[in-house]
Design an enzyme around this catalytic site. Structure first.
Site, short mmCIF file in Angstrom:
data_model
loop_
_atom_site.label_atom_id
_atom_site.label_comp_id
_atom_site.label_asym_id
_atom_site.label_seq_id
_atom_site.Cartn_x
_atom_site.Cartn_y
_atom_site.Cartn_z
N TYR A 53 -3.02 12.10 -6.58
CA TYR A 53 -2.90 12.11 -7.90
C TYR A 53 -2.80 10.70 -8.65
CZ TYR A 53 -3.73 17.21 -7.62
OH TYR A 53 -4.35 18.40 -7.24
N ASN A 89 -10.46 20.27 -16.81
CA ASN A 89 -10.13 18.68 -16.28
C ASN A 89 -8.64 18.16 -16.68
OD1 ASN A 89 -12.81 18.76 -15.93
ND2 ASN A 89 -13.69 17.74 -17.78
N ASP A 91 -8.16 14.85 -16.96
CA ASP A 91 -8.50 13.49 -17.24
C ASP A 91 -7.81 12.92 -18.65
OD1 ASP A 91 -11.91 14.15 -17.22
OD2 ASP A 91 -10.57 14.03 -18.83
N HIS A 106 -5.71 23.52 -16.42
CA HIS A 106 -5.36 23.11 -15.10
C HIS A 106 -4.23 21.93 -15.21
CE1 HIS A 106 -9.16 24.99 -13.17
NE2 HIS A 106 -8.50 25.97 -13.58
N ASN A 198 -25.61 22.06 -17.81
CA ASN A 198 -25.31 21.38 -16.60
C ASN A 198 -26.80 20.68 -16.26
OD1 ASN A 198 -24.95 21.34 -13.52
ND2 ASN A 198 -23.42 22.71 -13.93
N LEU A 199 -26.38 19.66 -15.50
CA LEU A 199 -27.21 18.41 -14.97
C LEU A 199 -28.41 19.30 -14.08
CD1 LEU A 199 -27.70 15.61 -14.90
CD2 LEU A 199 -26.13 15.39 -12.76
N ALA A 216 -24.84 15.68 -19.92
CA ALA A 216 -24.06 16.20 -20.84
C ALA A 216 -24.09 15.13 -22.01
CB ALA A 216 -22.50 16.47 -20.50
N1 APR Z 1 -23.91 16.70 -17.08
C1 APR Z 1 -23.82 17.81 -17.00
N2 APR Z 1 -23.34 18.52 -15.93
C2 APR Z 1 -22.90 17.83 -14.72
C3 APR Z 1 -22.90 16.34 -14.82
C4 APR Z 1 -23.44 15.70 -15.98
N3 APR Z 1 -23.81 14.38 -15.91
N4 APR Z 1 -22.76 15.81 -13.76
C5 APR Z 1 -22.17 17.03 -12.79
N5 APR Z 1 -22.49 18.05 -13.66
C6 APR Z 1 -22.15 19.42 -13.18
C7 APR Z 1 -22.58 19.67 -11.64
O1 APR Z 1 -23.86 20.04 -11.44
C8 APR Z 1 -21.42 20.80 -11.47
O2 APR Z 1 -22.08 22.08 -11.70
O3 APR Z 1 -20.82 19.75 -13.23
C9 APR Z 1 -20.32 20.52 -12.49
C10 APR Z 1 -19.19 20.07 -11.83
O4 APR Z 1 -18.61 21.35 -10.89
P1 APR Z 1 -17.42 21.01 -10.03
O5 APR Z 1 -17.29 19.59 -9.26
O6 APR Z 1 -17.09 22.10 -9.08
O7 APR Z 1 -16.16 20.95 -11.10
P2 APR Z 1 -15.53 21.97 -11.89
O8 APR Z 1 -16.39 23.04 -12.13
O9 APR Z 1 -14.87 21.45 -13.16
O10 APR Z 1 -14.39 22.57 -11.18
C11 APR Z 1 -13.43 23.68 -11.29
O11 APR Z 1 -12.13 23.43 -9.34
O12 APR Z 1 -11.32 22.33 -7.73
C12 APR Z 1 -11.10 22.71 -9.06
O13 APR Z 1 -9.28 22.46 -10.46
C13 APR Z 1 -10.50 21.95 -9.83
O14 APR Z 1 -11.11 22.26 -12.53
C14 APR Z 1 -11.52 21.85 -11.10
C15 APR Z 1 -12.12 23.34 -10.88
#
Ligand code: APR
EC number: 2.3.1.286
Length: 229
Positions: A53, A89, A91, A106, A198-199, A216
């Site tokens: 972290y 997030n 961050d 979170h 989503n991308l 995004a």
């Molecule tokens: N624009 C839009 N979407 C994007 C981009 C972008 N530039 N880059 C990546 N993505 C999408 C990916 O396709 C994916 O579906 O963002 C998503 C990220 O997914 P994860 O990495 O699983 O992150 P998240 O969904 O926030 O995870 C949820 O899981 O591990 C735990 O606590 C952690 O808060 C986190 C939770």
């Protein structure tokens, strides 16, 4: 007044240079959740958890909010829209873009938490378990992050906002982790218009009425413009 609930995930910060969790090069490619993101991991090896972290805190501190964060901050500032901005997030980039009252379900890298008394205080750049709690002086300092197996923060407030929403948007999340992944189902069951961003088109489920496919930093400002023009 339109009531909008927005949920963001790691994808909204990807273009600010912060790693997502899943998909190529994600954080969970390089670290096992059970080593760095559970209460058991912290009990077993607090120094390893803090290293993980502290490095994420350093990277988040060097990151800048992107056009998606700024567009959501603009939406939050509108008098004619009631925005509830919920983020998975940790961050702090929504606040760096000017958004206020962001719901961190979170937790946040910006905070430290005393595992002994629950006291919360601003995190140092480099945190260690031996740091004494400013309140109880115990040396049981942990990141204020909700780990797997722990209960997300502010769930009542989020449920209330979903009950009253006219629009729900889910931005940059893979929808793998509950309860956040279930918010859209709750909204859709109430007949709320649901927007997925989503991308990757395949990561936006059929439950969403509107699919905004692309980075995004392009799709979110375009959507906000339709709400604010
Ligand atoms: N624009 C839009 N979407 C994007 C981009 C972008 N530039 N880059 C990546 N993505 C999408 C990916 O396709 C994916 O579906 O963002 C998503 C990220 O997914 P994860 O990495 O699983 O992150 P998240 O969904 O926030 O995870 C949820 O899981 O591990 C735990 O606590 C952690 O808060 C986190 C939770």
């Amino acid at each position: 007044m339109q009531r909008i609930v927005v949920l963001t995930g790691a994808g909204v910060s990807a273009e600010s240079g912060l790693s997502t969790f899943r998909g190529g090069g994600g954080l969970w490619d390089d670290h096992r959740v059970e080593d760095v993101a559970t209460p058991e991991a912290f009990a077993r090896d607090p120094a390893l958890v803090h290293r993980f972290y502290n490095e994420r805190r350093r990277k988040a501190g060097a990151a800048r909010p992107n056009a998606a964060h700024h567009a959501l901050a603009e939406l939050a500032a509108r008098d004619d829209i009631h925005l509830t901005l919920v983020t998975q997030n940790v961050d702090g980039l929504h606040e760096a873009a000017g958004a206020r009252d962001v719901i961190h379900m979170h937790g946040a890298l910006a905070d430290a938490l005393c595992a002994a008394c629950g006291h919360r205080w601003p995190a140092p750049k480099v945190m260690a378990a031996e740091d004494p709690c400013p309140d109880c002086a115990m040396r049981a300092t942990r990141p204020d992050i909700v780990w797997f197996g722990e209960i997300p923060y502010h769930m009542e407030r989020i449920a209330e906002a979903l009950e009253r929403a006219d629009i729900f948007a889910s931005i940059g999340t893979s929808g793998r982790v509950y309860p956040a992944a279930g918010f859209v189902d709750h909204a859709a069951a109430r007949g709320v218009t649901c927007h997925g961003f989503n991308l990757d088109a395949d990561e936006i489920g059929p439950v969403f009425d509107h699919h905004h496919v692309g980075p995004a930093t392009q799709t979110v400002p375009a959507w906000v413009a339709t709400l604010t023009s």
